[in-house]
Design an enzyme around this catalytic site. Structure first.
Site, short mmCIF file in Angstrom:
data_model
loop_
_atom_site.label_atom_id
_atom_site.label_comp_id
_atom_site.label_asym_id
_atom_site.label_seq_id
_atom_site.Cartn_x
_atom_site.Cartn_y
_atom_site.Cartn_z
N GLY A 94 0.83 -1.21 0.00
CA GLY A 94 0.00 0.00 0.00
C GLY A 94 0.86 1.26 0.00
N ASP A 344 -0.04 -0.21 13.12
CA ASP A 344 0.43 -1.51 12.63
C ASP A 344 0.71 -2.49 13.77
OD1 ASP A 344 0.26 -0.56 10.06
OD2 ASP A 344 2.38 -0.07 9.89
N LYS A 371 -6.43 -2.48 6.17
CA LYS A 371 -5.01 -2.86 6.09
C LYS A 371 -4.89 -4.10 5.19
CE LYS A 371 -3.56 0.57 8.43
NZ LYS A 371 -2.86 1.63 7.72
C1 S3P Z 1 2.64 3.64 6.32
C2 S3P Z 1 1.57 4.24 6.90
C3 S3P Z 1 0.51 3.49 7.59
C4 S3P Z 1 0.92 2.07 7.92
C5 S3P Z 1 1.63 1.41 6.78
C6 S3P Z 1 2.86 2.19 6.38
C7 S3P Z 1 3.64 4.51 5.65
O1 S3P Z 1 -0.63 3.49 6.76
O2 S3P Z 1 -0.20 1.31 8.30
O3 S3P Z 1 2.04 0.09 7.16
O4 S3P Z 1 4.78 4.04 5.41
O5 S3P Z 1 3.30 5.66 5.36
P1 S3P Z 1 -1.66 4.73 6.80
O6 S3P Z 1 -0.85 5.94 6.75
O7 S3P Z 1 -2.54 4.62 5.62
O8 S3P Z 1 -2.40 4.56 8.08
#
Ligand code: S3P
Length: 458
Positions: A94, A344, A371
């Site tokens: 993501g 996380d 997630k």
């Molecule tokens: C991340 C932000 C988080 C986290 C992901 C990594 C990042 O997601 O859950 O594992 O590296 O910016 P969100 O910002 O969408 O909550």
């Protein structure tokens, strides 16, 4: 399908050095690719997600060398990427998808990003909406708000965006697009999410600001940028990976574990606050800062200095060694602005809560549903399989601790954090625990089971 069998342990003792931080590793390759000159990254996380990011930038003409734990990114400048041949494969990541959408929005070529089944079912409207409002032309190929995403060249304008979610991925996508815009861009989020992008953009020479408001909301801003410059980045150990060994130390009777070189940036370190609230015996040793005070000589690292102050300050990322000893934990309530700082780690915290005395309430965490899996569901299902009392709610869960865990078959559902959190649960449970699809840990922590086994052999 790979499986891992876990057996109860007592008195585990030892030292672990966790791999580099996933969020910081992604960002160092991304900024390195669009900066001028070479970026040298040490302790880069060689996990599948970060390798997806490397693969994508290689496809856009960036030469990236990997030597042991060091990565050299030969950046071509802000406008130096070239049109990729075929689809950019973002795998399970993501972070790759959302942050890269901000960069791709500012390019003068067409690109398409697509990932695995989990990734392609996660919401992308949260980045498409603000980026398209800036003038980007990003569409969901299947028109379902998810990847594959097709990005066409657009002319970007600065915006002031009020984000409905505290998400570093959303914030970062907008700030990265803001580099290519014709005026300043800002994002206000309901609570401060991880600020690695702001810190690193400052270190690469961008004009970045950040402010936390009295009500807990936070605004980050960036000015249009002519050029970023390659840097040396030392990636601190990932606190999200350290979380499993922190929990192992707390939950296994007689345990004592030293985890070296863990990133303790306050926007990530919510789990440490929770451990404290639950009565954990944790000692911090050797606190230090990974980067120099002002790496660019431009004075542009000011946001880190303003927000952190004192011990942990400078433009970079604070780290420490963490010594954890077995503790009798008690329940707590977790919610509000603390949630983004531990989002996380909630699967691991839920397991700790099940082993603690009393009730733990986790609220304001509806983000868990989007997630790698719906983690309210996957945590509830697996904790129940181990005999814990859990009530899922719309934005979290309520866990009645103290009943003890029994070994069970754990359905990881290919979610790395579920596989690792329940491996630790297995150490503190009665009987055998079997982790299904255990290879998924490679997404963020290749070598996790070897590290766990090294402690178990003691
Ligand atoms: C991340 C932000 C988080 C986290 C992901 C990594 C990042 O997601 O859950 O594992 O590296 O910016 P969100 O910002 O969408 O909550």
């Amino acid at each position: 399908m790979s499986v891992k069998n876990i057996y109860p342990k007592r008195g585990i003792k030892g030292e672990v050095t966790v791999p580099g931080d996933k969020s910081i590793s992604h960002r160092s390759v991304m900024l390195g690719s669009i900066a001028l000159g070479t970026t040298e990254i040490t302790n880069f996380l060689q996990g599948a997600d970060c390798l997806s990011t490397i693969g994508c930038f290689r496809k856009m003409g960036i030469e990236i060398e990997q030597k042991d734990g060091t990565v050299l990114v030969h950046g071509q400048g802000l406008r130096g990427l070239s049109a990729p041949e075929g689809t950019l494969d973002v795998g399970n990541s993501g972070t790759t998808t959302r942050l890269m959408s901000g960069i791709l929005a500012g390019q003068d070529f067409v690109s398409v990003m697509s990932g695995d089944a989990s990734l392609n079912s996660r919401p992308m409207g949260r980045v498409m909406t603000p980026l398209n409002r800036m003038g980007a032309r990003i569409g969901s190929v299947l028109d379902n708000g998810c990847a594959p995403l097709r990005i066409e060249p657009g002319v970007l304008h600065g915006i002031r965006y009020q984000s409905p979610v505290a998400s570093a991925q959303v914030k970062s996508a907008i700030l990265l697009a803001g580099l290519y815009a014709d005026s300043g861009t800002s994002v206000t989020e309901p609570a401060l999410s991880r600020n690695h992008t702001e810190l690193m953009l400052g270190a690469f020479g961008a004009d970045v600001t950040s402010e936390v408001h009295e009500d807990g909301s936070a605004t980050a801003g960036v000015m249009p940028c002519k050029q970023l410059y390659g840097q040396k980045i030392q990636v601190p150990g990932d606190i999200s990976s350290a979380a499993y060994f922190i929990a192992a130390g707390l939950l296994v009777p007689g345990a004592e574990i030293l985890i070296r070189n863990v990133g303790t940036n306050p926007t990530r370190a919510g789990i440490l606050k929770v451990c404290e609230a639950m009565g954990a015996d944790i000692t911090y040793l050797n606190p230090r800062n990974m980067w120099d005070e002002d790496r660019t000589g431009t004075g542009n690292c000011r946001m880190g200095q303003e927000y952190f102050g004192g011990l942990h300050c400078g433009g970079g990322e604070p780290t420490a060694d963490i010594l954890v000893r077995y503790s009798m934990l008690h329940g707590t309530t977790i919610g509000g602005s603390l949630i983004p700082a531990l989002i996380d780690e909630i699967p691991m915290i839920a397991v700790m809560a099940a082993c603690a005395e009393g009730t733990t309430v986790i609220k304001d965490a509806a983000e868990l549903k989007v997630k790698e899996t719906n983690r309210i569901d996957t945590v509830t299902e697996n904790l129940r399989a181990m005999g814990a009392q859990v009530t899922p709610t719309d934005d979290g869960m309520v866990i009645e601790g103290g009943t003890g865990l029994s070994g069970a078959h754990i359905r990881s559902c290919l979610d790395h954090r579920i596989a690792m959190a329940f491996s630790i649960a297995g150490l503190a449970a009665k009987g055998e625990t079997v982790i299904e699809d255990s290879q998924c840990v490679d997404v963020s922590y290749p070598g996790f089971f070897a590290a766990l086994d090294s402690l178990m052999d003691v």
